[in-house]
Design an enzyme around this catalytic site. Sequence first.
Site, short mmCIF file in Angstrom:
data_model
loop_
_atom_site.label_atom_id
_atom_site.label_comp_id
_atom_site.label_asym_id
_atom_site.label_seq_id
_atom_site.Cartn_x
_atom_site.Cartn_y
_atom_site.Cartn_z
N GLU A 176 21.58 8.33 18.75
CA GLU A 176 21.14 8.79 20.07
C GLU A 176 19.87 9.62 19.93
O GLU A 176 19.61 10.20 18.87
CB GLU A 176 22.31 9.60 20.67
CG GLU A 176 22.05 10.28 21.98
CD GLU A 176 21.73 9.33 23.12
OE1 GLU A 176 20.78 8.54 22.96
OE2 GLU A 176 22.36 9.44 24.18
N ASP A 177 19.06 9.65 20.98
CA ASP A 177 17.84 10.46 20.91
C ASP A 177 18.15 11.96 21.05
O ASP A 177 17.81 12.75 20.19
CB ASP A 177 16.81 10.00 21.97
CG ASP A 177 17.39 9.91 23.38
OD1 ASP A 177 18.59 10.23 23.58
OD2 ASP A 177 16.64 9.53 24.30
N ASP A 191 22.34 16.52 25.07
CA ASP A 191 21.95 17.56 26.02
C ASP A 191 23.23 18.18 26.60
O ASP A 191 23.83 19.05 25.98
CB ASP A 191 21.08 16.89 27.09
CG ASP A 191 20.48 17.86 28.09
OD1 ASP A 191 20.43 19.07 27.81
OD2 ASP A 191 20.06 17.42 29.18
N PHE A 232 12.14 20.01 28.54
CA PHE A 232 12.16 18.55 28.68
C PHE A 232 11.16 17.95 27.71
O PHE A 232 9.98 18.28 27.75
CB PHE A 232 11.86 18.13 30.11
CG PHE A 232 12.23 16.70 30.35
CD1 PHE A 232 13.53 16.35 30.69
CD2 PHE A 232 11.30 15.68 30.18
CE1 PHE A 232 13.91 15.02 30.87
CE2 PHE A 232 11.65 14.36 30.35
CZ PHE A 232 12.96 14.02 30.71
N ARG A 254 6.90 6.92 25.87
CA ARG A 254 7.75 6.46 24.76
C ARG A 254 6.94 6.15 23.50
O ARG A 254 7.45 6.20 22.38
CB ARG A 254 8.52 5.19 25.15
CG ARG A 254 9.54 5.39 26.25
CD ARG A 254 10.44 4.16 26.36
NE ARG A 254 11.17 4.10 27.61
CZ ARG A 254 12.33 4.71 27.83
NH1 ARG A 254 12.87 5.45 26.89
NH2 ARG A 254 12.95 4.61 28.99
P1 IMP Z 1 23.55 14.15 28.16
O1 IMP Z 1 24.60 13.20 28.66
O2 IMP Z 1 23.27 15.25 29.14
O3 IMP Z 1 23.82 14.69 26.78
O4 IMP Z 1 22.19 13.36 28.19
C1 IMP Z 1 21.76 12.68 27.19
C2 IMP Z 1 20.64 11.73 27.58
O5 IMP Z 1 19.76 12.24 28.58
C3 IMP Z 1 19.79 11.58 26.36
O6 IMP Z 1 20.30 10.56 25.57
C4 IMP Z 1 18.45 11.25 26.92
O7 IMP Z 1 18.34 9.87 27.12
C5 IMP Z 1 18.42 12.00 28.21
N1 IMP Z 1 17.71 13.29 28.02
C6 IMP Z 1 18.25 14.51 27.89
N2 IMP Z 1 17.30 15.45 27.70
C7 IMP Z 1 16.13 14.78 27.70
C8 IMP Z 1 14.76 15.19 27.52
O8 IMP Z 1 14.42 16.36 27.32
N3 IMP Z 1 13.84 14.19 27.57
C9 IMP Z 1 14.14 12.89 27.76
N4 IMP Z 1 15.39 12.46 27.93
C10 IMP Z 1 16.38 13.40 27.90
MG MG Z 2 19.52 8.70 25.32
#
Ligand code: IMP
Ligand code: MG
Length: 171
Positions: free
Chosen positions: A95-96, A99, A148, A161
């Site tokens: 995963e990237d 959050d 962000f 990207r």
């Molecule tokens: P989560 O479910 O809140 O943990 O969200 C995870 C997903 O939201 C990540 O896999 C990203 O694709 C996206 N995301 C969360 N923070 C960022 C950010 O700072 N930049 C870009 N995408 C983000």
């Molecule tokens: Mg993601």
Amino acid sequence: MRPYRVIIPERRIKARVCSLAKEIASDYRKSVYTLCVLKGATVFHADLIRKLSGIGGPKVYSGFVDAKSYQGKNAGRVRLGNLPDVRGMDVLIVEDIIDTGQTLAILKKRVLSMGAVSVRVCCLLDKPARRRAKIEPDYAGFRIADSFVVGYGMDFNEEFRELPFIAELPG
Ligand code: IMP
Ligand code: MG
């Protein structure tokens, strides 16, 4: 183009991907199924599996799953697409960013319910400040503050990207 500020340069990403691959290779001796979460993790995943191959790591099987949770900068509902067949596999979710943790909590459960033998999580970035779900990555590249970020596969409304580094967008 919107202004941005580089927070993690390309050479630091390269070095960290290399050390993550070494860690993963020492934990998965025979094979690993890397499940890349679309679309933000594609660049990281591509570099990681090539590094695993380059260091003579485990046999790699790969698949992709679509997950959407962000619309612009605002966290929304998590939507998962179809999962590949991971029955009997040792799955490493790639995963990237983690959050709030909601995407990974849901995905992890789904992977186990599909019959994976084990499931772990490798994320490039860990943003612990906003965590809501009870989940931690097994492998994490960098811990970052609550901002962000874009680049190295990550986007803001499909932009940025292609950047080879990680940058912060001003709030
Ligand atoms: P989560 O479910 O809140 O943990 O969200 C995870 C997903 O939201 C990540 O896999 C990203 O694709 C996206 N995301 C969360 N923070 C960022 C950010 O700072 N930049 C870009 N995408 C983000
Ligand atoms: Mg993601």
